[in-house]
Scaffold this motif. Structure first.
Motif, PDB file in Angstrom:
ATOM      1  N   PHE A 492       5.444-103.227   8.633  1.00 43.89           N
ATOM      2  CA  PHE A 492       4.109-103.246   9.213  1.00 43.89           C
ATOM      3  C   PHE A 492       3.016-103.044   8.175  1.00 43.89           C
ATOM      4  N   ILE A 493       3.339-102.423   7.057  1.00 40.94           N
ATOM      5  CA  ILE A 493       2.374-102.279   5.968  1.00 40.94           C
ATOM      6  C   ILE A 493       2.464-103.465   5.018  1.00 40.94           C
ATOM      7  N   LYS A 494       3.665-103.943   4.803  1.00 41.79           N
ATOM      8  CA  LYS A 494       3.905-105.044   3.870  1.00 41.79           C
ATOM      9  C   LYS A 494       3.010-106.240   4.167  1.00 41.79           C
ATOM     10  N   TRP A 495       3.038-106.709   5.417  1.00 44.61           N
ATOM     11  CA  TRP A 495       2.322-107.946   5.720  1.00 44.61           C
ATOM     12  C   TRP A 495       0.816-107.758   5.725  1.00 44.61           C
ATOM     13  N   ARG A 496       0.364-106.574   6.060  1.00 44.08           N
ATOM     14  CA  ARG A 496      -1.073-106.317   5.971  1.00 44.08           C
ATOM     15  C   ARG A 496      -1.540-106.366   4.522  1.00 44.08           C
ATOM     16  N   LEU A 497      -0.733-105.807   3.616  1.00 40.49           N
ATOM     17  CA  LEU A 497      -1.081-105.863   2.191  1.00 40.49           C
ATOM     18  C   LEU A 497      -1.117-107.307   1.689  1.00 40.49           C
ATOM     19  N   LEU A 498      -0.116-108.089   2.082  1.00 38.47           N
ATOM     20  CA  LEU A 498      -0.069-109.482   1.644  1.00 38.47           C
ATOM     21  C   LEU A 498      -1.298-110.254   2.095  1.00 38.47           C
ATOM     22  N   PHE A 499      -1.708-110.031   3.357  1.00 42.60           N
ATOM     23  CA  PHE A 499      -2.861-110.767   3.875  1.00 42.60           C
ATOM     24  C   PHE A 499      -4.167-110.278   3.264  1.00 42.60           C
ATOM     25  N   GLU A 500      -4.331-108.956   3.185  1.00 43.33           N
ATOM     26  CA  GLU A 500      -5.593-108.407   2.672  1.00 43.33           C
ATOM     27  C   GLU A 500      -5.837-108.801   1.223  1.00 43.33           C
ATOM     28  N   THR A 501      -4.769-108.956   0.443  1.00 44.72           N
ATOM     29  CA  THR A 501      -4.937-109.313  -0.973  1.00 44.72           C
ATOM     30  C   THR A 501      -4.697-110.806  -1.221  1.00 44.72           C
ATOM     31  N   GLU A 502      -4.480-111.565  -0.152  1.00 47.11           N
ATOM     32  CA  GLU A 502      -4.170-112.993  -0.274  1.00 47.11           C
ATOM     33  C   GLU A 502      -3.002-113.213  -1.236  1.00 47.11           C
ATOM     34  N   GLU A 503      -1.998-112.349  -1.129  1.00 43.47           N
ATOM     35  CA  GLU A 503      -0.760-112.379  -1.908  1.00 43.47           C
ATOM     36  C   GLU A 503      -0.973-112.116  -3.391  1.00 43.47           C
ATOM     37  N   ARG A 504      -2.114-111.517  -3.734  1.00 44.86           N
ATOM     38  CA  ARG A 504      -2.326-111.086  -5.115  1.00 44.86           C
ATOM     39  C   ARG A 504      -1.396-109.914  -5.426  1.00 44.86           C
ATOM     40  N   ILE A 505      -1.192-109.036  -4.434  1.00 44.12           N
ATOM     41  CA  ILE A 505      -0.198-107.975  -4.522  1.00 44.12           C
ATOM     42  C   ILE A 505       0.965-108.382  -3.623  1.00 44.12           C
ATOM     43  N   LEU A 506       2.154-108.472  -4.198  1.00 42.72           N
ATOM     44  CA  LEU A 506       3.327-108.891  -3.435  1.00 42.72           C
ATOM     45  C   LEU A 506       4.078-107.664  -2.930  1.00 42.72           C
ATOM     46  N   ALA A 507       4.576-107.761  -1.702  1.00 41.59           N
ATOM     47  CA  ALA A 507       5.233-106.618  -1.083  1.00 41.59           C
ATOM     48  C   ALA A 507       6.561-107.036  -0.480  1.00 41.59           C
ATOM     49  N   SER A 508       7.483-106.083  -0.433  1.00 41.58           N
ATOM     50  CA  SER A 508       8.798-106.308   0.157  1.00 41.58           C
ATOM     51  C   SER A 508       9.163-105.097   1.005  1.00 41.58           C
ATOM     52  N   CYS A 509       9.807-105.347   2.155  1.00 39.86           N
ATOM     53  CA  CYS A 509      10.253-104.231   3.004  1.00 39.86           C
ATOM     54  C   CYS A 509      11.743-103.955   2.830  1.00 39.86           C
ATOM     55  N   ALA A 510      12.359-104.558   1.821  1.00 40.45           N
ATOM     56  CA  ALA A 510      13.771-104.287   1.555  1.00 40.45           C
ATOM     57  C   ALA A 510      13.973-102.804   1.243  1.00 40.45           C
ATOM     58  N   GLU A 511      15.004-102.222   1.803  1.00 36.49           N
ATOM     59  CA  GLU A 511      15.407-100.832   1.592  1.00 36.49           C
ATOM     60  C   GLU A 511      14.533 -99.812   2.306  1.00 36.49           C
ATOM     61  N   LEU A 512      13.535-100.275   3.073  1.00 35.36           N
ATOM     62  CA  LEU A 512      12.697 -99.362   3.835  1.00 35.36           C
ATOM     63  C   LEU A 512      12.702 -99.777   5.303  1.00 35.36           C
ATOM     64  N   GLN A 513      12.482 -98.790   6.175  1.00 35.26           N
ATOM     65  CA  GLN A 513      12.460 -99.037   7.610  1.00 35.26           C
ATOM     66  C   GLN A 513      11.042 -98.813   8.150  1.00 35.26           C
ATOM     67  N   PRO A 514      10.662 -99.579   9.189  1.00 29.94           N
ATOM     68  CA  PRO A 514      11.435-100.639   9.849  1.00 29.94           C
ATOM     69  C   PRO A 514      11.287-101.962   9.115  1.00 29.94           C
ATOM     70  N   GLN A 515      12.206-102.857   9.409  1.00 34.50           N
ATOM     71  CA  GLN A 515      12.147-104.205   8.888  1.00 34.50           C
ATOM     72  C   GLN A 515      12.759-105.140   9.925  1.00 34.50           C
ATOM     73  N   PRO A 516      12.361-106.399   9.930  1.00 34.86           N
ATOM     74  CA  PRO A 516      12.886-107.331  10.934  1.00 34.86           C
ATOM     75  C   PRO A 516      14.352-107.634  10.680  1.00 34.86           C
ATOM     76  N   PRO A 517      15.070-108.088  11.712  1.00 38.24           N
ATOM     77  CA  PRO A 517      16.497-108.402  11.532  1.00 38.24           C
ATOM     78  C   PRO A 517      16.724-109.533  10.533  1.00 38.24           C
ATOM     79  N   THR A 518      15.742-110.405  10.388  1.00 39.51           N
ATOM     80  CA  THR A 518      15.825-111.485   9.394  1.00 39.51           C
ATOM     81  C   THR A 518      14.558-111.483   8.562  1.00 39.51           C
TER      82      THR A 518
END
Length: 575
Positions: A492-518
């Motif tokens: 839920f934080i990852k995608w907000r960061l990606l949008f707010e920075t227009e992908e200038r800052i890249l984020a991943s939710c791997a190894e953290l919860q919650p994350q989508p099944p895919t």
């Protein structure tokens, strides 16, 4: 005008034109109904519809105010649509479904529409969410036109209820993967079905309406599968009240149109496999029997009432305010009033559906349009009661609209036409209560902007937490100041960061919860995995924060508090 008591379903409820469905069933073509002269003055037409135009302007002003205040920031699911729209513009991407899913083509539709706004006004939350706002306004126009076409003098009341109901305050500007267009598709399906239904009264097969219905059916399923109960209800009505030979001939044209409307699903199946078809046919993982029974038990006392609060997008409210219960009770009461006034027809409807010979007779039988709407609502509620999805979020009840607003308005109108004074007063009080409570909720929506994140508060337990929209801006500033371009963060934080920075800052939710099944878009995860200097962003109430701050290597990271979030900055190093 002669008034009648409840149950006399032959009476035309709002004292206006006859319902074209009944009209056609009596052997009279709707085209022969009186029409305004061709020389009707435009100014006169504008005066006639001036109250609706005023309502539309008020609704547009309210929705815009909500968009510019409490809804001016995106949540995670909206951010996914925003990133999809950005990829359409910058990478030439052509998504078929919402990223990471084999269903929910509405996310792709919203992305293409948002891309138009981005190209004109730049990438922003306002440009993204304006698409949903426009869909809401078009829905008001369509609802008003539908009620006028079927002889509803009180079309304005039904439209006003839809415009101001509390359940839709946040949804007027939400881009969550097909929900914005879902009411439009359902209204269009009902309108086209009614045209087909009226013309088949003479055992004709109106190809144009059958094909149009098929196209809409295919496109609506592609947009959002929540439309399926509506489609099944309309199919059942047709099979039970029209000669089977006529239905079968129409089915050929409906199927042809459906192939056209569902083209994106077919293309995806050819390219990616049968994932979309497996989801639509229910062959994938589904809720257990216990989950279905629990959902049915909680539907009316818990899940449905949770729809009547201003913030109902991400989870059921634990403690509902008194006004939510009041509006819920009034809406249910007015809808049940309509059921009472149509009880004879509804009873006859059930008998026809249970009759073995219902569809074999050559004599057309007819339903009124409001009876069909009541059946659609019942089918949605039945589907929700047996689905674990409704227990997860009230958003699955958005499929009840615009139908629930129409039945609420019609129920109030029925009471106001009664010969009994207390019924007239009750109908007026019910309508005023719904409009007043809904207006109050919209005015409350002109407040501070917060966004819902799902947070792991303890092992195995997640909670929805409201966070100030400014907090994500502080996070971006802290990361920029430290020169960090890659971070790990929950979904839920990852995608907000990606949008707010227009992908200038890249984020991943791997190894953290919650994350989508895919994974939604694995390119981000791969980029973060390959980076040597990666920060961490968590909600300050996240249980994972304590673990990360006490174990290497993150125990040596610098902590920065940014509003509702905590940023763990890695030591300086060269990548």
């Amino acid at each position: 005008m002669t008034r009648s008591s409840p149950g006399e379903h032959a009476r035309h409820p709002l004292g206006a034109q006859r319902d074209p469905i009944r009209h056609a069933a009596a052997g009279v073509h709707t085209d022969s109904a009186p029409r305004p002269p061709a020389t009707t003055d435009t100014r006169s037409a504008l005066r006639k519809h001036a109250p609706f135009l005023a309502l539309l302007l008020v609704a547009a002003a309210l929705y815009t105010g909500v968009l510019l205040t409490s809804e001016r920031a995106v949540d995670a699911d909206e951010a996914v649509v925003g990133i999809m729209a950005r990829h359409v513009l910058t990478r030439g991407a052509r998504p078929i479904f919402y990223y990471g899913q084999a269903y929910g083509g509405g996310g792709a539709i919203e992305a293409y529409l948002a891309a138009v706004g981005f190209s004109a006004f730049g990438v922003s939350a306002i440009a993204l969410k304006a698409v949903a706002l426009l869909c809401s306004l078009v829905g008001l126009v369509g609802t008003y036109a539908f009620c006028l076409r079927y002889g509803r003098e009180r079309a304005l009341l039904c439209t006003a209820v839809l415009a101001l109901m509390t359940p839709l305050v946040a949804w007027h500007t939400k881009m969550r993967g097909g929900y914005a267009a879902l009411p439009l598709f359902q209204l269009a399906l009902l309108w086209v079905f009614c045209r087909w239904y009226a013309e088949t009264a003479a055992n004709a097969v109106p190809r144009r309406w059958a094909i149009a219905f098929g196209i809409l059916a295919g496109a609506s399923i592609y947009n959002q599968p929540l439309v399926v109960p509506c489609l099944l209800t309309l199919a059942l009505v047709a099979a039970c009240t029209r000669p089977m030979a006529c239905v079968l001939r129409s089915l050929t044209w409906v199927a042809s149109g459906a192939l056209i409307g569902s083209t994106p699903i077919l293309v995806y199946t050819l390219r990616e496999g049968t994932g979309a078809l497996r989801f639509l046919t229910g062959l994938g993982d589904g809720p257990t029997l216990y989950q279905r029974l629990r959902g049915a038990a909680l539907l009316l006392p818990s899940h449905l009432p949770s729809l009547f609060v201003q913030q109902n997008v991400d989870g059921h409210a634990r403690d509902l305010p008194l006004e939510a219960w009041l509006e819920y009770a009034v809406v249910v009461g007015l809808t049940l009033t309509l059921v009472l006034y149509r009880r004879n027809e509804l009873t006859a409807t059930v008998r026809r559906m249970l009759s073995r010979h219902a569809a074999t007779t050559s004599t057309p039988r007819s339903f009124s349009s409001e009876t069909i709407i009541l059946l659609i609502i019942a089918s949605h509620l039945a589907a929700s009661s047996l689905s674990a999805g409704a227990g997860l979020s009230p958003r699955y009840f958005i499929a009840l609209f615009p139908f629930l607003a129409i039945t609420t308005g019609l129920g109030a109108a029925e009471l106001t036409l009664s010969t009994t004074r207390w019924r007239r007063r009750l109908g007026a009080a019910g309508a005023v209560a719904v409009l007043a409570l809904g207006s109050l909720s919209h005015l409350r929506g002109l407040g501070d902007c917060t966004v819902t994140d799902v947070v792991l508060v303890e092992p195995g337990r997640f909670e929805s937490q409201r966070t100030a929209s400014a907090s994500i801006t502080e996070v971006v500033a802290a990361l920029d100041a430290a020169g960090v371009r890659h971070v790990r963060a929950p979904y839920f934080i990852k995608w907000r960061l990606l949008f707010e920075t227009e992908e200038r800052i890249l984020a991943s939710c791997a190894e953290l919860q919650p994350q989508p099944p895919t994974g939604r878009f694995l390119e981000h995860d791969r980029a973060v995995a390959a980076a040597r200097r990666v920060g961490i962003v968590l909600n300050r109430r996240d249980h994972q924060l304590q673990r990360l701050e006490s174990t290497p290597p993150t125990d040596s990271y610098t902590r920065r508090e940014c509003g509702d979030f905590v940023v763990l900055l890695p030591p300086e190093s060269r990548e």
